[in-house]
Structures are given as C-alpha cells and as structure tokens.
Design a protein around this motif. Sequence first.
Motif, short mmCIF file in Angstrom:
data_model
loop_
_atom_site.label_atom_id
_atom_site.label_comp_id
_atom_site.label_asym_id
_atom_site.label_seq_id
_atom_site.Cartn_x
_atom_site.Cartn_y
_atom_site.Cartn_z
N GLY A 35 0.92 -1.40 0.05
CA GLY A 35 -0.06 -0.05 0.07
C GLY A 35 0.67 1.18 -0.10
O GLY A 35 0.60 2.10 -0.57
N THR A 36 1.92 1.07 0.84
CA THR A 36 2.83 2.37 0.96
C THR A 36 3.68 2.42 -0.43
O THR A 36 3.76 3.58 -0.95
N ILE A 37 3.95 1.51 -0.93
CA ILE A 37 4.75 1.62 -2.43
C ILE A 37 3.51 2.06 -3.54
O ILE A 37 4.04 3.11 -4.18
N ARG A 38 2.40 1.72 -3.38
CA ARG A 38 1.62 2.28 -4.26
C ARG A 38 1.44 3.59 -4.25
O ARG A 38 1.22 4.52 -5.01
N PHE A 39 1.11 4.06 -2.96
CA PHE A 39 1.09 5.52 -2.40
C PHE A 39 2.19 6.49 -2.73
O PHE A 39 1.94 7.44 -3.63
N ILE A 40 3.45 5.93 -2.89
CA ILE A 40 4.41 6.65 -3.17
C ILE A 40 4.73 6.83 -4.57
O ILE A 40 4.96 7.82 -5.08
N SER A 41 4.43 5.44 -5.32
CA SER A 41 4.62 5.71 -6.70
C SER A 41 3.82 6.37 -7.45
O SER A 41 3.92 6.79 -8.43
N LYS A 42 2.58 6.92 -6.69
CA LYS A 42 1.33 7.79 -7.51
C LYS A 42 1.98 8.94 -7.48
O LYS A 42 0.98 10.20 -7.74
N GLY A 43 2.74 9.39 -6.69
CA GLY A 43 3.27 10.89 -6.22
C GLY A 43 2.38 11.36 -5.50
O GLY A 43 2.38 12.65 -5.41
N TRP A 44 1.72 10.77 -4.55
CA TRP A 44 0.74 11.52 -3.75
C TRP A 44 1.35 12.15 -2.27
O TRP A 44 0.64 12.86 -2.04
N ILE A 45 2.55 11.69 -2.18
CA ILE A 45 3.19 12.24 -1.05
C ILE A 45 3.33 13.89 -1.39
O ILE A 45 2.93 14.75 -0.83
N GLU A 46 3.91 14.21 -2.70
CA GLU A 46 3.98 15.58 -3.13
C GLU A 46 2.52 16.28 -3.40
O GLU A 46 2.24 17.25 -2.62
N GLN A 47 1.73 15.55 -4.15
CA GLN A 47 0.24 16.01 -4.25
C GLN A 47 -0.31 16.37 -3.07
O GLN A 47 -0.98 17.53 -2.95
N LEU A 48 -0.29 15.48 -1.81
CA LEU A 48 -1.51 15.64 -0.92
C LEU A 48 -0.66 16.35 0.30
O LEU A 48 -1.35 16.83 1.18
N LEU A 71 11.06 16.73 4.11
CA LEU A 71 11.13 16.04 5.17
C LEU A 71 9.97 15.16 5.35
O LEU A 71 9.91 13.92 6.00
N MET A 72 8.72 15.39 4.60
CA MET A 72 7.48 14.80 4.60
C MET A 72 7.49 13.22 4.27
O MET A 72 6.95 12.35 4.39
N TYR A 73 8.80 13.11 3.42
CA TYR A 73 9.12 11.47 3.02
C TYR A 73 9.32 10.54 4.17
O TYR A 73 9.20 9.52 3.88
N LEU A 74 9.86 11.35 5.36
CA LEU A 74 10.39 10.42 6.37
C LEU A 74 9.30 9.75 7.01
O LEU A 74 9.66 8.60 7.03
N PRO A 75 8.02 10.10 7.37
CA PRO A 75 7.06 9.16 8.00
C PRO A 75 6.58 7.89 6.60
O PRO A 75 6.39 6.82 7.09
N PHE A 76 6.76 8.32 5.67
CA PHE A 76 6.42 7.37 4.45
C PHE A 76 7.61 6.41 4.46
O PHE A 76 7.35 5.14 4.38
N LEU A 77 8.99 6.63 4.81
CA LEU A 77 9.87 5.95 4.74
C LEU A 77 9.65 4.84 5.94
O LEU A 77 9.82 3.60 5.89
N ILE B 348 -13.19 13.94 -10.73
CA ILE B 348 -12.21 14.89 -10.98
C ILE B 348 -10.97 14.63 -10.32
O ILE B 348 -9.86 15.46 -10.72
N THR B 349 -10.64 13.90 -9.32
CA THR B 349 -9.38 13.85 -8.92
C THR B 349 -8.75 12.48 -8.97
O THR B 349 -9.36 11.43 -9.52
N TYR B 350 -7.25 12.46 -8.76
CA TYR B 350 -6.76 11.02 -9.21
C TYR B 350 -6.55 10.12 -7.84
O TYR B 350 -6.11 8.95 -8.01
N GLN B 351 -7.11 10.81 -6.74
CA GLN B 351 -6.69 9.92 -5.51
C GLN B 351 -7.93 8.90 -5.43
O GLN B 351 -8.94 8.91 -6.22
N ASP B 352 -7.70 7.92 -4.36
CA ASP B 352 -8.66 6.90 -4.15
C ASP B 352 -9.94 7.52 -3.58
O ASP B 352 -9.78 8.83 -3.10
N ASN B 353 -11.12 6.77 -3.64
CA ASN B 353 -12.42 7.57 -3.38
C ASN B 353 -13.26 6.38 -2.75
O ASN B 353 -13.36 5.26 -3.07
N ASP B 354 -13.91 6.64 -1.58
CA ASP B 354 -14.66 5.41 -1.24
C ASP B 354 -16.24 6.10 -1.10
O ASP B 354 -16.82 5.62 -0.41
#
Lengths: 458, 356
Positions: A35-48, A71-77, B348-354
Amino acid sequence: MTEIKLSKYLSLFKEVSIAPLIIFRIIFGVLMFLGTIRFISKGWIEQLYIDPDYYFGYLGFEWIKPLEGQLMYLPFLLLLISPLFILLGFLYRASSITFFICFTYIELLDKSNYLNHYYFVSLIALIMIFLPAHRNFSIDTKIWPKIKTVSTKQWTISLIKLQLAIVYIFAGIAKLNSDWLIHAKPLKIWIQAHHNIPFIGPLMQQEWLAYLFSWTGCCYDLFIVFFLLSNRSRPIAYLFVIVFHLLTWYLFPIGVFPWVMIFSTLIFFSPKFHERILNLLSRSNWKKNVIENIKLSHTRKKIIISLLTLYIAIQIIIPFRHVLYPGNLFWNEEGFRFSWRVMIMHKVGLATFYMVDPKTGRESEINNSKFLTRTQEGQMATQPDMILQYAQILKNYHHGKTFHYGNQKFLIENPEIRAKIYVSVNGRPSQLFVDKKHDLTKLEYNLSHRTWLEPFNK
Amino acid sequence: MRVKRTIRVYLSLAILLLLNFSCKKDCDEVQPAFSKAVLLENVADNIILPALNDFESTLSSLESSFFTLQTDPNQESLNAVRANWKASYMQWQMVKIFDFGPIRTNGFKGAVGTYPTDTVRVNSNIINGGYNLSTADNADAIGFSALDFLLYRNDALIDFISNEEYFQYTLDVIQKMKNEFALVKSQWSTYNSTFIAGTGTESTSSFSLLVNEFNRDYELAKNGKLGIPIGAGTLGIQLPEYIEARNSGISLELLQESMRALRIVYMGNNSGSGLGFYDYLVDLEKSSLASTIDANFNQIINTVETFNGSLESEMGSNVSGLNELYNLVQSQVVNIKTDMTSSFGVLITYQDNDGD
C-alpha cells in the motif's frame, strides 16, 4: 464478578492456537508495505502533503502539521520499513507502534483525504500493538526464544473479528436509507458510467442491475459476518467475500481496500487452516506442539476486559452519534465520518467564495484554485466543517494586507468571508447549500448543530 | 448440498429482481442505448479533427499573408494579416477546449493562448535580439496575445516596413505557433484512437478528460475573458490591462466564439444531431437540465451580441450590463460543473475514493 462470568461465556481467556494471529500479522505487513509503495509511486506524497499551501485538520487536532518540504518523505519511509519488520516479526512492538503513529499522523494532517479504509487501517494498527502476534514464526522469537508460544488468548483473535464485524455491519446499516434501497442511488449513477466495458457493458445501463447491486450489497454487509462465523457456511461465504470485493475493485477507485478486506477476512477461518499455511511456509509440523495454559491474574483479566469493553463501546457509539443531530445526515454531515459509510453517497458541490471589505463594502470573488488543490476544493465544497475552516484560511490571508488594484489601495482588516454554495446529493438537481447572507468568519467551528445550512429538499 | 441451495436461492432472487425491474423502462420501445464510445467518436471525428484542420489552415494563411506583407508592405497587406490572425484566433476558441493528449503534452495551450502579453518583454526581445521564444520567461511574449500587440500598434505598419527586428520577431511568433501546431496535429493522428477508446471512469480516461477540460475551459473563459478585467476578483476595480486582445478590441467576439465552441461540444455538433453531453443527459433522464444548459449557452451568446463596443469601451460605459453578463455566465457553472458532471459519474481527482 459478572464481567469475569461473561468473559468465561465468551471464552475470552481460553487458550487457542496463535496461528491465525501469525498469518494476520504477515498479511498486514505485506499489504501495508504494498500500500505504501503504491501511494509513493502515484506521487501522492507531493500532491497531498507537500504541494498544498493549506491543510484541513480535524477538530482538536489542528496542531498536527506536515513536516517541512521533503522531510515529509520521512514518515513514509517508516511506513515502508515498519510493515516489513511487522511481517518478519522483528522488533514487533516497536514496529507496530511506529507504523500506527506514522499512519495516524498522516491521516490526521488533512481531512480532505479521509477514507474509511484509512481509518480502518489506523484502528487495526492500534489493535496490533497490543496483540502477541510476534510470539511465533518471527525473528523476535529467534532473538528471545522465551517469548515463543503456540497459543494465545481467544480475545486477541476475537477482537480482530469483531473489528471486521463492526465495519461490515455498520456499512450495512448505513445502506438502510431510501436513496440506497428505493432509488438505487448512488450505484445507479456510478454503474451506468461503465456502460462501455467489454461484454457486460450494456448491462450497466439496466436499472435492475443497480437495484440488484444495492440490495445484495446491503444484505452482504449486514449478514456476511454471521456466515463467516459458522463453520458450515464459511467456505461459500468467503467466496462471496472474494466476488464482492473484486467487483468493487473493478468498478470503483477504492485502492487497496478490497485486498485488505479479502485477506483480513481470512481471520475467520479455523486455526487448522492457518496452521496448514504455516506448515507450508515453514515445512515444519505445527501439530506436534501442545497448547500451554498460562493463567492470568484476576486484575490482569479485569484490565483487559475493561479496555475491551471501552474500545467496543466507542466503536459502537461513534457510528450512531449522528442521531444526536436533527436534519438530513447526507446534507449536514454531522456525525458522518468514522462511521463506515462506504460508497453510499455521491455528493458534489460548487462553492463560490467572496471576500468583503467591511470598510468599502466592495467584494472580490475568490479563485479557490489559488488556495486549495482540486481534491481539497471538491471535499470542502460539500462539507460544512471544511467550509468554515476555509473561511478562516481566507480571512487570515487577507487580513492586514494592502491590495493595489489599478491606482487604488485597499488595506483589508477583518474581512467578511461569504459564500454561495450549491450541492447535489445522489444525482438530485443541485440546491443552495450555503447562502451568501452569512459572514462565515463569525460562525464557530465546533460539534454543535449547524443552523446556517440551507434546508434540504428531498 | 448447502452450496447448491445457496446458489439456487441467489439465482431465483436475481431472476425475480430481473423480472421486476427490466420491464419498467424501454419495454415497448427498444432504442439503442446511449454510448460514450459513440459520443467520443463523434466528438473526435466531427468536432476535434475538423477544428484541428481548420486551425492549421488558418495558421498557414496567417503565415503566407505575413510573407505578402513583406513583399507588399502596405495597409491592405497588414489588414489581410490582421484578418487571418483574427480568423485563427477565433478557431483557437474551439481547439483550446481539448487541452489533453498532444495539446497538453506539448504545452500548446499555454504557448498560444496566454494573455495578457508582457509588452515590455516583447519590446526588449525585439531590441536585444538573441531571444529563445520557448523559454518560460517568454511565455507572456508569444502567441495570439503578442500578435494582438504587434499587429495592432499604431506604428505597426511603419515598424513592419522599417524595423527588420520587429518584422522578424512577429514572423518568429507566427512560425512558432505554426510549427508547434504541426507537431501537435501529427501526434493527434495517433492519439485519436486512444481518445476514442477512453470510455472508462477513471480520471485519466478521455471521457473524464473531455468533461473536465470542458469545465475548465468554461471557467477560464468566465474568469479570464470577463471576470478579471471587469474587477470580479479585485474588489470591483477594473483591470483593463488584463483584457484579452486589448489592442484589436475583439475580446467580446472571442468570448462569444468561446461560448459557441463550448456549446457545439455540449450539443455534439452545431445542429445537435451528433452525440454530445446533451444527449447523455437526456439518456440519463435529465432532459430539463440538458435543455437548461443549452438555453443558457444561447442566452449568453445572444447577450454578448447586444454589446456594440469593445470590452474596454463597455467597461467605461456599461458596467451594469457587463455585471449582468458576468452573472449569467457564472450561473451556468453550477449546471455544467455540478449537475452535469455528477450525473455522468465522472471523477475529478486522481486519489482513491470511497464515496464520502
């Protein structure tokens, strides 16, 4: 001593095989790692968590802020390493505490990203801290052979089952509303959008399919747990679990949740089933071992029972807290989160905000994209608490600033923030949600009933 | 045994529901169901491709008329360049809606349609030479807006005749547009099939892109072409320097053309016979919303028609008229962005959604 009697009745302290717990630990580790790999690979750390200028904290937790920039990458690491440790049963306690803290920290940063399944993961992670899931088949038992055991108290496994039951049953109860049952909404809206998928596409436009999905989905959620509990119906029930979650995975963008549910539900299977898997994994024979019987002291039992009772009571009260509020739950969203209302509402809004200079009475229309990401804007437009938080963001941004427009200067002090917001619930025509007559900066953000929302017309 | 029984119960339940609901609709009158695949094909074949072809040819005409200006430098030639520039700019109002695929990957929308232009930058480029029009610094010194400045200055003709750098810069801007568009168009011929196939619901599917960019373009037009200049975002203080195509004074025509283009995409084509968002809404039993949106587009187009002067002159003489127009344009946003888009079940967004 009634609670002790009850605990005897439920066999909370009966010694049972630890195998289901071990398997659960391994599954949890693997899924959270992926799940974490997926989250990181989607670029969501930057985005969110790096790109946004503002965040929508939870009431009482607004002091929780993202770390500076990269530094926000740290908790994800840590979210990448700790599940591996959990999976291997290496420094299990520390790893599960680390995972829980990091995961929950990230979830608390911004409610725009709230998902029921993230809340579920946080709860399971919290429970895992207290379970002896590392006391076999782990690196920890190699380092500290003394902790190795083949048995565990029944409650450790029952608690996970109960947590899953709560998710399912409350998700089912949430579906007992007229939109879902009588109008097959929002499924009707979501399913028809798939009308071009191969073979079954045209079926998706059939009204009866939306009804079939709505009703079976509701029954499934309400009753699946009971069929999973019974030895006789379990195999067929589990087949339903797989089909149901694969279908939702195929039709809806709900991320890893279907996989989490499919694999977590294995906990309902018998110890033998789990022992067989472990035997396969280790090529040893689990059956040789005997169940030990470790007596717990009376006080210890009482503490465990009290904590369990408290936890379960909270879990049952929170989803029902909405009954304390008048009005429509979908419209007002008072007591909506943390209640397992999964995929039951299609709510879309358009929020136009205005900053009014009280000195001149002049107003500016706000460009929301200057302040919020698309996700944040979309969530904010339909959720009253976020609307108030955004009004504060806008007020703080403008207050005390001088704006030069043309050849004129405006020093803005204590601006009013007003909004005209339209919202559509489950495909109804959009209705006025917030009227421009309210200065939103004057409204307090708390848990009391919000009277400033326009009434909902069915 | 138990397994069999469960399956049997399940099947009979399914059949029961099937009988109950399948005859409520469409039983007497079997019509082909709406298909996003057909909509995308219609939009691609009958709207996008013709628009790209027309845009290409207007850019060619613009370039060739500019060469005529070189050989035949007089007011008539300049007028011909201006006319071609305007024709191309009007055609752009349709093309700019489709900011995905090659238009997006090449950053073409920004390179052509950014306004207002940075006239100081344009002048310094001309004087200093050695410019690279592809850098981010020059994003405000190129495209239609730069040409609006270069072609419509009072001294434009004199400069084209006597100032070689001025001529060269204008030519560079025109050719950059033409060359970059040639690339976009050639890439579009391969992208076209991807576009038509993207009927899914994920935010990256072409149907979602089309809906989202349709909305985005509408809002950009609302804000950029009207809201910002009339002061909607600046306490009512007008910002004439933000007027699109200020020198030529065609901003209201561009606004009108932009609305026409959006309406064509919405209807599926000019006469309304091809499949568009309108038809999708009708299929979803939202006929009244479908007609409201069409009627609003028409009302906006007709209202713009009633203005006689340029946006700048109307900002001096007819503030209330412009405010009314702005409110009208604003009132359409909720119809298309909230009601229409939510009916389609588009994300409209790329995130997961429930779904909450």
